[in-house]
Scaffold this motif. Structure first.
Motif, mmCIF file in Angstrom:
data_model
loop_
_atom_site.group_PDB
_atom_site.id
_atom_site.type_symbol
_atom_site.label_atom_id
_atom_site.label_comp_id
_atom_site.label_asym_id
_atom_site.label_seq_id
_atom_site.Cartn_x
_atom_site.Cartn_y
_atom_site.Cartn_z
ATOM 1 N N ARG A 51 0.828 -1.207 0.000
ATOM 2 C CA ARG A 51 0.000 0.000 0.000
ATOM 3 C C ARG A 51 0.864 1.258 0.000
ATOM 4 O O ARG A 51 0.560 2.227 -0.693
ATOM 5 C CB ARG A 51 -0.927 0.009 1.216
ATOM 6 C CG ARG A 51 -2.064 -0.954 1.090
ATOM 7 C CD ARG A 51 -2.997 -0.872 2.261
ATOM 8 N NE ARG A 51 -4.038 -1.870 2.144
ATOM 9 C CZ ARG A 51 -4.697 -2.375 3.149
ATOM 10 N NH1 ARG A 51 -4.450 -1.961 4.373
ATOM 11 N NH2 ARG A 51 -5.628 -3.286 2.964
ATOM 12 N N GLU A 52 1.936 1.239 0.784
ATOM 13 C CA GLU A 52 2.824 2.399 0.826
ATOM 14 C C GLU A 52 3.503 2.615 -0.515
ATOM 15 O O GLU A 52 3.613 3.741 -0.995
ATOM 16 C CB GLU A 52 3.872 2.195 1.924
ATOM 17 C CG GLU A 52 4.736 3.395 2.165
ATOM 18 C CD GLU A 52 5.644 3.195 3.352
ATOM 19 O OE1 GLU A 52 6.853 3.004 3.123
ATOM 20 O OE2 GLU A 52 5.156 3.222 4.493
ATOM 21 N N GLU A 54 2.350 1.725 -3.447
ATOM 22 C CA GLU A 54 1.335 2.236 -4.367
ATOM 23 C C GLU A 54 1.085 3.724 -4.145
ATOM 24 O O GLU A 54 0.931 4.491 -5.098
ATOM 25 C CB GLU A 54 0.028 1.461 -4.197
ATOM 26 C CG GLU A 54 0.077 0.048 -4.732
ATOM 27 C CD GLU A 54 -1.155 -0.760 -4.374
ATOM 28 O OE1 GLU A 54 -2.098 -0.203 -3.759
ATOM 29 O OE2 GLU A 54 -1.182 -1.957 -4.711
ATOM 30 N N HIS A 55 1.062 4.140 -2.881
ATOM 31 C CA HIS A 55 0.856 5.565 -2.554
ATOM 32 C C HIS A 55 2.001 6.407 -3.108
ATOM 33 O O HIS A 55 1.770 7.445 -3.727
ATOM 34 C CB HIS A 55 0.736 5.742 -1.044
ATOM 35 C CG HIS A 55 0.662 7.163 -0.598
ATOM 36 N ND1 HIS A 55 -0.458 7.951 -0.816
ATOM 37 C CD2 HIS A 55 1.570 7.962 0.026
ATOM 38 C CE1 HIS A 55 -0.231 9.156 -0.330
ATOM 39 N NE2 HIS A 55 0.990 9.189 0.177
ATOM 40 N N ALA A 58 1.779 6.686 -6.852
ATOM 41 C CA ALA A 58 0.727 7.635 -7.250
ATOM 42 C C ALA A 58 1.185 9.072 -7.052
ATOM 43 O O ALA A 58 0.940 9.935 -7.904
ATOM 44 C CB ALA A 58 -0.543 7.369 -6.453
ATOM 45 N N ILE A 59 1.873 9.350 -5.949
ATOM 46 C CA ILE A 59 2.388 10.697 -5.676
ATOM 47 C C ILE A 59 3.408 11.088 -6.741
ATOM 48 O O ILE A 59 3.372 12.199 -7.283
ATOM 49 C CB ILE A 59 3.018 10.764 -4.266
ATOM 50 C CG1 ILE A 59 1.949 10.626 -3.189
ATOM 51 C CG2 ILE A 59 3.844 12.022 -4.077
ATOM 52 C CD1 ILE A 59 0.936 11.745 -3.163
ATOM 53 N N ARG A 106 5.975 10.016 1.356
ATOM 54 C CA ARG A 106 4.943 9.352 2.156
ATOM 55 C C ARG A 106 4.037 10.375 2.858
ATOM 56 O O ARG A 106 2.912 10.082 3.183
ATOM 57 C CB ARG A 106 5.577 8.472 3.219
ATOM 58 C CG ARG A 106 6.193 7.229 2.675
ATOM 59 C CD ARG A 106 6.738 6.375 3.808
ATOM 60 N NE ARG A 106 7.825 5.566 3.305
ATOM 61 C CZ ARG A 106 9.110 5.833 3.457
ATOM 62 N NH1 ARG A 106 9.482 6.867 4.157
ATOM 63 N NH2 ARG A 106 10.021 5.059 2.940
ATOM 64 N N GLU A 109 -0.048 14.287 -0.080
ATOM 65 C CA GLU A 109 -1.402 13.888 -0.494
ATOM 66 C C GLU A 109 -1.624 14.284 -1.935
ATOM 67 O O GLU A 109 -1.131 15.241 -2.416
ATOM 68 C CB GLU A 109 -2.441 14.587 0.377
ATOM 69 C CG GLU A 109 -2.298 14.240 1.838
ATOM 70 C CD GLU A 109 -3.216 15.099 2.698
ATOM 71 O OE1 GLU A 109 -4.100 15.782 2.180
ATOM 72 O OE2 GLU A 109 -3.027 15.061 3.904
#
Length: 109
Positions: A51-52, A54-55, A58-59, A106, A109
Motif C-alpha cells: 500500500r505504501e 502504491e501511494h 501515485a504521488i 509518504r 497527499e
C-alpha cells in the motif's frame, strides 16, 4: 502464489511435528501459536508495504504530470521542488521560499 507455497511448507512442518516428535500438546500449541503470529505479522507487513509503495507511485506520477501536491501543508510542484527518486523525497529548489526544505513522499497527499 507465494503465500500458498509457504502455507504448504507450514502444513508439512506441523504434520512432521505431530507425527514424528514427542512434544506435548501444550508445546505443539505454543509452537503453532508462535508460527501463526509470525506468518500473520509477515503478511500484514507485506500488505502495508504494498500500500505504501502504491501511494508513493501515485504521488510520483502526480508530480511528474505537473499536478500540485500538498506535503506538510505546503504546496509542492515541479517549479518549487525537485524529486529525488533515491530517497523518495521532494527537495526545495534554490531561489524559492522552500529552498532546502525536504518532504518525504509518504507525507504527501
Amino acid at each position: 502464489m507465494g503465500y500458498l507455497l509457504w502455507f504448504g511448507i507450514v502444513v508439512l512442518a506441523f504434520a512432521w511435528m505431530h507425527y514424528f516428535t514427542e512434544l506435548s500438546a501444550r508445546q505443539k500449541g505454543t509452537i503453532s501459536a508462535v508460527v501463526t503470529l509470525l506468518i500473520a505479522g509477515a503478511i500484514a507487513y507485506n500488505v502495508r508495504s504494498d500500500r505504501e509503495r502504491e501511494h508513493i507511485t501515485a504521488i510520483e506520477l502526480k508530480y511528474r504530470s505537473g499536478q500540485t501536491l500538498v506535503c506538510g501543508g505546503v504546496e509542492v510542484n515541479a517549479t518549487t521542488f525537485d524529486y529525488s527518486v533515491g530517497t523518495q523525497s521532494f527537495i526545495g529548489l534554490k531561489g524559492t521560499p522552500h529552498y532546502q526544505r525536504i518532504f518525504n513522499a509518504r507525507e504527501c497527499e
